[in-house]
Design a protein around this motif. Sequence first.
Motif: not given
Lengths: 118, 804
Positions: B81-106
Motif C-alpha cells: 500500500t501507499v499512504t498519502t499526506r491526507s491519510g489516504h491508503v491506496q493498495p497496489y499490485d504494481v507501483l510505479v515511481l514517477a516522482t521526477g526531480s526537484a530543483p537544487f537550491v544551494p
Amino acid sequence: MTAVQGIAAGTRTWIPICPYTDLIPERGAAALVRGRQVAVFRTHDDRLFAVGNRDPFSGAHVMSRGIAGTRGEEPVVAAPMHKQTFSLITGVCLDDPTTALPTYPTRVTNGTVEVSVE
Amino acid sequence: MNVVVVGYGPTAHRLVETLAAKGFTGSITVIGEEPRPAYDRVALTSYLSGTGAEALTYPVPGGIATRLADRVTAVDREGRTVTTRSGHVQPYDVLVLATGSAPFVPPVPGAEGAFVYRTIEDLDAIRDASREAEAGVVVGGGLLGLEAADALRGLGLATHVVEMAGRLMPRQVDEGGGAVLRKHVEGLGITVHTGVGLDRLEDGRVLLADGTAIEAGVVVFSAGVRPRDELARQAGLEVGARGGVAVDEGMRTSDPSIYAVGECALAGGVVYGLVAPCNAMAEVAADRILGGRAVFAGADQSAKLKLLGVDVASFGELSGALDVTYMDPVSGVYKKLFVSDDARTLLGGICVGDATPYATLRPLVGRELPAAPGDLLFAGTSVTVELPDDAPVCTCNNVTRGQVRAAVAEHGCTDVAAVKKCTRAGTTCGSCVPALASILASEGVVQSKALCEHFDHSRPELFDIARVRGISTFSRLIAEHGRGRGCDICKPVVASILASLNNGHVLEGERAALQDTNDHFLANIQKNGTYSVVPRIPGGEITPEKLIVIGEVARDFGLYTKITGGQRIDLFGARVEQLPDIWKRLVEAGFESGHAYGKALRTVKSCVGSAWCRYGVQDSVGMAIALEMRYRGLRSPHKLKSAVSGCARECAEARSKDFGIIATETGWNLYVGGNGGFTPRHADLLANDLSDEELVRAIDRFLMFYIRTADRLQRTSAWVESIGLDYLREVILRDSLGICADLDAAMARHVATYFDEWRATLDDPEKLRRFVSFVNAPGIPDPSIVFETERGQIKPVLVEVGRS
Ligand SMILES: Cc1cc2nc3c(=O)[nH]c(=O)nc-3n(C[C@H](O)[C@H](O)[C@H](O)COP(=O)(O)OP(=O)(O)OC[C@H]3O[C@@H](n4cnc5c(N)ncnc54)[C@H](O)[C@@H]3O)c2cc1C
C-alpha cells in the motif's frame, strides 16, 4: 460584339435592356424581362451572355452579383452565396453538372443590349 | 491488476497514456502532488507569455483514477500500500515511481527568499514578485537558466545570469561555443557573470563570491535538479550514490513489483534530465507491465535552447578523436563536429548561432558521414543529407525517418500537421519540424502555394509583386504574372492587395468587378439576397441622438435590427436600391461605413473603463475609439477584430481578438492572434506595459506585417502560429528584418488617405447607378423578396430551393 444564340434571329422577340456601355466588364446586371429575372454579363473581351438570375443552390435571385471570370477557356460566374461556378455559355454548374441555369440569347442593336426569353 | 503511479508529471502521463492505448484492462490510479494533471513542462515558459494552464495540461486518458494535490508519504512494501499526506491508503499490485526531480537550491544564506523554475505555481510566484521588482538574477547559466533569464527579461526585469563555470551552458558547449553564445546573450541586454559563485542573498541584493553586489528584487535558482528518490530511500529500495532510484533495463527497481521511470530513475548509471529519455522509459515500463520484454538501452542527450532567439544545440558525444570547427565571429556562428579517428563516423556536434546541423546531422550520430565534415559545416544547408530509414527523426517520441515516410506514402499525409498527428513526431519540443518538412519534400509532396488556376503565386508573393513593381490593376497583374481572366478566389485577393497598397475607392474603375458582392454593395448579403447595413460605432460608444437616428432609419425602411457581438447595430433586409438612401440618412447624422462587409478592420470593442468602472485602471473606451479610428477601412487578408479591456478582469474579451489590449497599472499589454469562431484561440502576449505610443506603433507594425505576409483568408491566429511569436517579436519589436520604417510609413499612408466609402459613393453618380434591382426597371423592387413577421420584426420568407 454581337452574340446570337438559339434559333435564327428575326423570328423571336427581343427586349431592350440597357445601353451596352452601361455594363461593367466582368460584372453582371439584373434585368426584369417579362416577369423573368435575367443576369446579363459582359466579358473582358466584349462578349455578352444572359443566364437566369436565380441561384439554384440558395434560391435567391443573385447570380448577377457574382464574380465573373474564366475556368480554363470557359467564361464563368460564381454564385455570390456559396461560390458554385456556372458556365456562362451553357449555364451548367461546373461543380455539380446536374444543376444548370437557364441561358438566354442576347444581341446588341444600335448600342442597346437586347435579350430574348421566349 | 491494480497499478498505482506516484507523481503525475510528463513521464507518468506517457506511462498511463501508453497503457490505455495498448488496452490495459486493470485499474490505474495516479497520485500527484501538484493541483492539476500532468502538463507540458517543456513548454512551461510559454505560460508567462499567456498560454493558459488548461492549454498546457494533458487530457487524462479515460478510465484512469486520479488523486491530485496529495503527496505519497510512505510505501509499505510488505502490505503493498501507499499512504498519502491526507491519510489516504491506496493498495497496489504494481507501483510505479514517477516522482521526477526537484530543483537544487544551494545552501547559501538567504536562499529561502529565492524562487525556483519548475511548476506553474513557481511561475505565478515569479510573475507576482516581478511586478514590484526592477531587476532579476538567475543563478545557473545552463539550458534552463538561460530559459528562465529570457523569461525574466520578458517580464520586464533587467536580468543577470550568474554561472559558476567559466562559460554559459557548460554541459552543452565548449569554450569556443560559450564565447559566441555569451555575445548573443549579452546582445539581448542580459548581463552575464561567469566563473563566479554566490556568496549570499540579502533583501533585494545578491552578493557574489568576488564581492560584486547586484541589486535585484527577484532571484531564481536554476542550478541543476536532484532526483526525488526520498520515497524509495525510505522504503529501502536501492538508490545511486549520487541519487536516483536504481532500475534495471526493464525499469524495475530492487523490488520486482515497483518500477521507477523518468527523472527520478537511475538507468544504466545515468539520471536523465530530458523529456525524450523519460518518455522512452515510460514506454518500456508500460510494455513490461503488459507482460512485454522491452528494454531501455540509454538515450540521446541532445539539447536545443528554445528561447532567446539564439540557436544553441548539441547532440551526441561532445568529445572525440577529431573535431572540425567552423567559426564566424562577425555573424556569431560557431559549429563543431566530433568524428571518429578515421574521420568517417559522426560522434556529435555543437552549434551556436545556427542550429541547422542539429536537425540534419543529429539523426546521423554513430553513422558514416555523408560528406566531408568540413563541407557539412561550411556548406550549411546546401548539402542534402539523405537519412537512412532507421535514423531517428524525432527523439522525443522515438520516430524514425521510415515511420515518417510511411505516414506520407501509406497514410496519405500531405503536410507537416498531418504527419505530426499520425506519428507524434514533432509534437514535443518541435525541433525536428524542419526535418519533417524536408522528408515530405523528398517524398515528392509538393506543397502548392498557387492561389488558384490563374496564379502560381501565393498571396504574399502577389503582394510583393504588386508592391515592388508598382502594379495597380488586376488586368496588368494577371497579364504579366497569371493566366486567364481570374475567378472568385483570386479577384477578391487582388482587390484586397490593391486596396492595401493604393487605398483608393474599392469601386473605382476596373476594381469594381473584382469585389465580392459584399464589397461591391458595401453591405452584407443575407440569405434572401437582401443586405444588412452596419454603421461604425467606434468603441461601442454612442450618443442618444445617434441611437435615435439608427432607430428612425430602421423604422422608416422597415429593417430588422439586431445588436452585434462587436458592440454595434446591424440593420437587415435592405434591397440594393435602398442602400444609398439608408446611407444618406446615416451619413447626414454623422455615421460612416463600419466595413462589416469587408475583409478589413471590423470593430474595436471596449469595456466601460476607468471613466466609470470602479475597477478600471485605464481609459479603455478612449483607447478603443482611437484605435478604431486609426485602422478603420484597413483592408487585410481576412477580417480583423479587436477589443480593449480597462483592467485585468477583461470584460471586453480582448484575448479572443486578432489584437487585444488589456490595461495594466502602468500601460497596456498587447495580445495578438486570438480568435473566436470555428477554432477558438486565446491571443498570445506580444508585449507588456506599453505606453500609448508604443502600443500604437506595435499594432501598426503587426497589422502591416500581417497584411503583407499572410495567406489568403489566413486569420491572424493561424498566421501567428505559422511564423511563431518569437519571430514576430524580432521583426516588429526589434526590427530584425529592417522593414519597420517601411511598415510605419505604410500605416501612416493608410491613416492619411482614409475616406468613408459610403459618402464617396453617394457623391459619385456613376457609382450610384449600380444600386438598382433591375437595370431596365430602376424603380421596381425585386418581387422575389418577401418577408413575414416574427417577434414584431421582419424575417425573410424562406425561398424554396429547387435546382435547375
Ligand atoms: C522550464 C523547463 C523547461 C524544460 N525544457 C526542456 C526541453 O526543452 N527539452 C527537454 O527534453 N526537457 C526539458 N525540460 C525537462 C523536462 O520537463 C523533464 O525532463 C520532465 O518534466 C520529466 O518528467 P517527470 O514526469 O519524470 O518529472 P516531473 O516533471 O518532475 O514530474 C514529477 C511529478 O511528480 C510529483 N511528485 C513528486 N513526488 C511525489 C510524491 N511523493 N507524491 C505525489 N507526487 C509527487 C511532482 O510534484 C511532479 O508533479 C524542461 C524542464 C523545465 C522545468
